[in-house]
Scaffold this motif. Sequence first.
Motif, mmCIF file in Angstrom:
data_model
loop_
_atom_site.group_PDB
_atom_site.id
_atom_site.type_symbol
_atom_site.label_atom_id
_atom_site.label_comp_id
_atom_site.label_asym_id
_atom_site.label_seq_id
_atom_site.Cartn_x
_atom_site.Cartn_y
_atom_site.Cartn_z
ATOM 1 N N UNK A 149 0.813 -1.220 0.000
ATOM 2 C CA UNK A 149 0.000 0.000 0.000
ATOM 3 C C UNK A 149 0.844 1.267 0.000
ATOM 4 N N UNK A 150 2.154 1.133 0.197
ATOM 5 C CA UNK A 150 3.046 2.293 0.187
ATOM 6 C C UNK A 150 3.769 2.422 -1.161
ATOM 7 N N UNK A 151 3.155 1.899 -2.199
ATOM 8 C CA UNK A 151 3.770 1.948 -3.535
ATOM 9 C C UNK A 151 4.001 3.378 -3.986
ATOM 10 N N UNK A 152 3.031 4.266 -3.738
ATOM 11 C CA UNK A 152 3.163 5.660 -4.171
ATOM 12 C C UNK A 152 4.259 6.402 -3.413
ATOM 13 N N UNK A 153 4.679 5.866 -2.289
ATOM 14 C CA UNK A 153 5.793 6.461 -1.549
ATOM 15 C C UNK A 153 7.125 5.859 -1.974
ATOM 16 N N UNK A 154 7.134 4.556 -2.232
ATOM 17 C CA UNK A 154 8.381 3.864 -2.549
ATOM 18 C C UNK A 154 8.937 4.269 -3.904
ATOM 19 N N UNK A 155 8.070 4.400 -4.902
ATOM 20 C CA UNK A 155 8.539 4.731 -6.250
ATOM 21 C C UNK A 155 9.230 6.095 -6.302
ATOM 22 N N UNK A 156 8.648 7.170 -5.721
ATOM 23 C CA UNK A 156 9.383 8.449 -5.738
ATOM 24 C C UNK A 156 10.735 8.385 -5.044
ATOM 25 N N UNK A 157 10.845 7.561 -3.996
ATOM 26 C CA UNK A 157 12.142 7.415 -3.321
ATOM 27 C C UNK A 157 13.169 6.797 -4.265
ATOM 28 N N UNK A 158 12.767 5.755 -5.006
ATOM 29 C CA UNK A 158 13.695 5.108 -5.946
ATOM 30 C C UNK A 158 14.083 6.061 -7.074
ATOM 31 N N UNK A 183 11.406 -3.699 -9.778
ATOM 32 C CA UNK A 183 10.923 -4.597 -8.729
ATOM 33 C C UNK A 183 9.682 -4.024 -8.054
ATOM 34 N N UNK A 184 9.687 -2.735 -7.789
ATOM 35 C CA UNK A 184 8.522 -2.100 -7.168
ATOM 36 C C UNK A 184 7.304 -2.181 -8.079
ATOM 37 N N UNK A 185 7.515 -2.006 -9.360
ATOM 38 C CA UNK A 185 6.402 -2.091 -10.304
ATOM 39 C C UNK A 185 5.819 -3.507 -10.323
ATOM 40 N N UNK A 186 6.702 -4.506 -10.307
ATOM 41 C CA UNK A 186 6.215 -5.892 -10.316
ATOM 42 C C UNK A 186 5.479 -6.224 -9.029
ATOM 43 N N UNK A 187 5.931 -5.677 -7.911
ATOM 44 C CA UNK A 187 5.231 -5.901 -6.644
ATOM 45 C C UNK A 187 3.828 -5.306 -6.684
ATOM 46 N N UNK A 188 3.695 -4.141 -7.260
ATOM 47 C CA UNK A 188 2.414 -3.444 -7.276
ATOM 48 C C UNK A 188 1.408 -4.101 -8.212
ATOM 49 N N UNK A 189 1.841 -4.475 -9.398
ATOM 50 C CA UNK A 189 0.895 -4.895 -10.424
ATOM 51 C C UNK A 189 0.844 -6.406 -10.651
ATOM 52 N N UNK A 214 2.546 -8.994 -8.160
ATOM 53 C CA UNK A 214 2.647 -9.847 -6.978
ATOM 54 C C UNK A 214 1.463 -9.666 -6.046
ATOM 55 N N UNK A 215 1.100 -8.380 -5.757
ATOM 56 C CA UNK A 215 0.039 -8.108 -4.797
ATOM 57 C C UNK A 215 -1.087 -7.294 -5.438
ATOM 58 N N UNK A 216 -1.707 -7.762 -6.469
ATOM 59 C CA UNK A 216 -2.764 -6.968 -7.089
ATOM 60 C C UNK A 216 -3.997 -6.842 -6.206
ATOM 61 N N UNK A 217 -4.191 -7.742 -5.246
ATOM 62 C CA UNK A 217 -5.385 -7.704 -4.414
ATOM 63 C C UNK A 217 -5.357 -6.622 -3.368
ATOM 64 N N UNK A 218 -4.135 -6.158 -2.996
ATOM 65 C CA UNK A 218 -4.044 -5.150 -1.942
ATOM 66 C C UNK A 218 -3.343 -3.898 -2.439
ATOM 67 N N UNK A 219 -3.229 -3.762 -3.741
ATOM 68 C CA UNK A 219 -2.535 -2.616 -4.318
ATOM 69 C C UNK A 219 -3.413 -1.384 -4.248
ATOM 70 N N UNK A 220 -2.800 -0.228 -4.480
ATOM 71 C CA UNK A 220 -3.538 1.024 -4.421
ATOM 72 C C UNK A 220 -4.527 1.157 -5.558
ATOM 73 N N UNK A 221 -4.353 0.334 -6.631
ATOM 74 C CA UNK A 221 -5.297 0.379 -7.743
ATOM 75 C C UNK A 221 -6.573 -0.409 -7.457
ATOM 76 N N UNK A 222 -6.592 -1.189 -6.339
ATOM 77 C CA UNK A 222 -7.763 -1.965 -5.911
ATOM 78 C C UNK A 222 -8.215 -2.969 -6.980
ATOM 79 N N UNK A 223 -7.249 -3.545 -7.678
ATOM 80 C CA UNK A 223 -7.577 -4.571 -8.675
ATOM 81 C C UNK A 223 -7.978 -5.858 -7.957
ATOM 82 N N UNK A 224 -8.896 -6.628 -8.563
ATOM 83 C CA UNK A 224 -9.370 -7.882 -7.978
ATOM 84 C C UNK A 224 -8.387 -8.991 -8.317
#
Length: 208
Positions: A93-102, A146-152, A154-164
């Motif tokens: 859920x902290x994807x939007x924070x992690x990407x700007x840091x990278x 790696x962060x992109x793969x985690x978001x879209x 690995x964890x699509x069910x709990x991502x900020x995009x709320x994908x099923x």
Amino acid sequence: MYPFDEQRCSIRIDVPSSEQQYVYLTNQTMDCSPDVNEVFLFQLSKCEVVKGENSTHFIITLKRIPVNAIFTIYIPSLILLGICQATVYFKAEHFKTAVPVAITTLLMMYTLYTSVTRNVPKTSNLKLIDYWLLFHLIVPFFVFIILYSQEHWVYPGISTSNAIKKQKASNLEEIGKKIDYIGRYILPLVILLFVVFYVITVLIITAI
């Protein structure tokens, strides 16, 4: 081998044949005592006097003092790389924070790289500092992947995009899990091995 290089400066004094009957060059040692062995960013490591038949050759070896580079380049870049690597372990859920840091780490490393290359002498070969900075430029890019793969993937069910999340993992998700494993376990090991190998290389070079 900047910033762990040595510079050899030489002065050759020749006596013209027409003056040889009036001038005689004697062979004496040069003073490289500890109280005068530091010159700005260099240290006098060796002094030689080579006496020829009608000439004298002075050779001074200056060894660069790397303390300034260690505190202004190596330590800051290593800290930035550690912060960038830490984003891999953030929750999804902290994807939007992690990407700007990278991305910020990548931009800061590029700024550091350009400032360093602008201030060192231009050579046809890569210097030790180039390998260090190029590695620190490549790692944040892989962290972003790696962060992109985690978001879209690995964890699509709990991502900020709320994908099923699908009931069965797709091939893309399997690839994402492998990339996530690489980012969490393989990449830190690669960074550690690179740093250890780099330090060993520097110790070998400085010992020669």
